[in-house]
Design a protein around this motif. Structure first.
Motif, PDB file in Angstrom:
ATOM      1  N   CYS A   1     -36.608 -25.797   8.051  1.00  0.00           N
ATOM      2  CA  CYS A   1     -35.393 -26.432   7.524  1.00  0.00           C
ATOM      3  C   CYS A   1     -34.155 -26.004   8.311  1.00  0.00           C
ATOM      4  CB  CYS A   1     -35.225 -26.118   6.039  1.00  0.00           C
ATOM      5  SG  CYS A   1     -36.357 -27.042   4.984  1.00  0.00           S
ATOM      6  N   LYS A   2     -34.113 -24.758   8.724  1.00  0.00           N
ATOM      7  CA  LYS A   2     -32.991 -24.281   9.524  1.00  0.00           C
ATOM      8  C   LYS A   2     -32.965 -25.003  10.869  1.00  0.00           C
ATOM      9  CE  LYS A   2     -30.793 -20.001  10.984  1.00  0.00           C
ATOM     10  NZ  LYS A   2     -30.856 -18.545  10.955  1.00  0.00           N
ATOM     11  N   GLY A   3     -34.141 -25.210  11.477  1.00  0.00           N
ATOM     12  CA  GLY A   3     -34.229 -25.914  12.749  1.00  0.00           C
ATOM     13  C   GLY A   3     -33.845 -27.377  12.639  1.00  0.00           C
ATOM     14  N   ILE A   4     -34.233 -28.017  11.538  1.00  0.00           N
ATOM     15  CA  ILE A   4     -33.861 -29.422  11.311  1.00  0.00           C
ATOM     16  C   ILE A   4     -32.341 -29.553  11.240  1.00  0.00           C
ATOM     17  CG2 ILE A   4     -33.920 -31.292   9.614  1.00  0.00           C
ATOM     18  CD1 ILE A   4     -36.824 -30.413   8.999  1.00  0.00           C
ATOM     19  N   ASP A   5     -31.700 -28.635  10.522  1.00  0.00           N
ATOM     20  CA  ASP A   5     -30.246 -28.672  10.386  1.00  0.00           C
ATOM     21  C   ASP A   5     -29.570 -28.429  11.735  1.00  0.00           C
ATOM     22  OD1 ASP A   5     -27.906 -28.630   8.367  1.00  0.00           O
ATOM     23  OD2 ASP A   5     -27.567 -26.835   9.572  1.00  0.00           O
ATOM     24  N   LEU A   6     -30.069 -27.462  12.496  1.00  0.00           N
ATOM     25  CA  LEU A   6     -29.510 -27.184  13.818  1.00  0.00           C
ATOM     26  C   LEU A   6     -29.666 -28.396  14.733  1.00  0.00           C
ATOM     27  CD1 LEU A   6     -28.262 -25.258  15.879  1.00  0.00           C
ATOM     28  CD2 LEU A   6     -30.573 -24.453  16.382  1.00  0.00           C
ATOM     29  N   GLY A   7     -30.819 -29.062  14.655  1.00  0.00           N
ATOM     30  CA  GLY A   7     -31.038 -30.260  15.465  1.00  0.00           C
ATOM     31  C   GLY A   7     -30.082 -31.385  15.106  1.00  0.00           C
ATOM     32  N   ALA A   8     -29.772 -31.517  13.823  1.00  0.00           N
ATOM     33  CA  ALA A   8     -28.828 -32.557  13.393  1.00  0.00           C
ATOM     34  C   ALA A   8     -27.430 -32.274  13.941  1.00  0.00           C
ATOM     35  CB  ALA A   8     -28.800 -32.646  11.869  1.00  0.00           C
TER      36      ALA A   8
ATOM     37  N   GLU B   1     -25.350 -34.393  17.041  1.00  0.00           N
ATOM     38  CA  GLU B   1     -24.109 -34.930  16.480  1.00  0.00           C
ATOM     39  C   GLU B   1     -24.346 -35.926  15.348  1.00  0.00           C
ATOM     40  OE1 GLU B   1     -21.574 -36.318  19.630  1.00  0.00           O
ATOM     41  OE2 GLU B   1     -21.443 -34.338  20.531  1.00  0.00           O
ATOM     42  N   SER B   2     -25.416 -35.702  14.564  1.00  0.00           N
ATOM     43  CA  SER B   2     -25.643 -36.523  13.375  1.00  0.00           C
ATOM     44  C   SER B   2     -24.607 -36.217  12.296  1.00  0.00           C
ATOM     45  CB  SER B   2     -27.045 -36.274  12.817  1.00  0.00           C
ATOM     46  OG  SER B   2     -28.014 -36.704  13.726  1.00  0.00           O
ATOM     47  N   PHE B   3     -24.151 -34.962  12.255  1.00  0.00           N
ATOM     48  CA  PHE B   3     -23.095 -34.578  11.320  1.00  0.00           C
ATOM     49  C   PHE B   3     -21.777 -34.736  12.057  1.00  0.00           C
ATOM     50  CE2 PHE B   3     -26.357 -31.393   9.653  1.00  0.00           C
ATOM     51  CZ  PHE B   3     -26.801 -32.250   8.676  1.00  0.00           C
ATOM     52  N   ARG B   4     -20.952 -35.646  11.602  1.00  0.00           N
ATOM     53  CA  ARG B   4     -19.679 -35.888  12.281  1.00  0.00           C
ATOM     54  C   ARG B   4     -18.580 -36.078  11.255  1.00  0.00           C
ATOM     55  NH1 ARG B   4     -20.392 -40.083  17.044  1.00  0.00           N
ATOM     56  NH2 ARG B   4     -18.662 -38.884  17.813  1.00  0.00           N
TER      57      ARG B   4
END
Length: 69
Positions: free
Chosen positions: A36-43, A47-50
């Motif tokens: 889950c930590k890796g998924i968040d870092l990948g997002a 730049e999925s979180f903008r």
């Protein structure tokens, strides 16, 4: 109730909404796992979180409209 008998604080994992132990024993906190930590870092990396950008068009006058005459 002593500190050792106290129930661990559970928070929802930001990625999967599963239970995540929120204390120093969980090295992935606030996430429940390395996955889950890796998924968040990948997002973040993709730049999925903008933050939405509300930039005015270049044709608009810059500055406070009350001061521009």
């Amino acid at each position: 109730m002593s500190l050792s008998e106290k129930k661990p604080r559970l928070v929802p994992c930001p990625t999967c909404d599963g239970d995540s132990v929120f204390n120093s024993t969980n090295i992935y906190r606030p996430f429940c796992s390395a996955r889950c930590k890796g998924i968040d870092l990948g997002a973040w990396a993709s730049e999925s979180f903008r933050v939405p950008e509300d930039t005015p068009p270049d044709s608009d006058v810059f500055g406070d409209p009350k001061l521009i005459q």
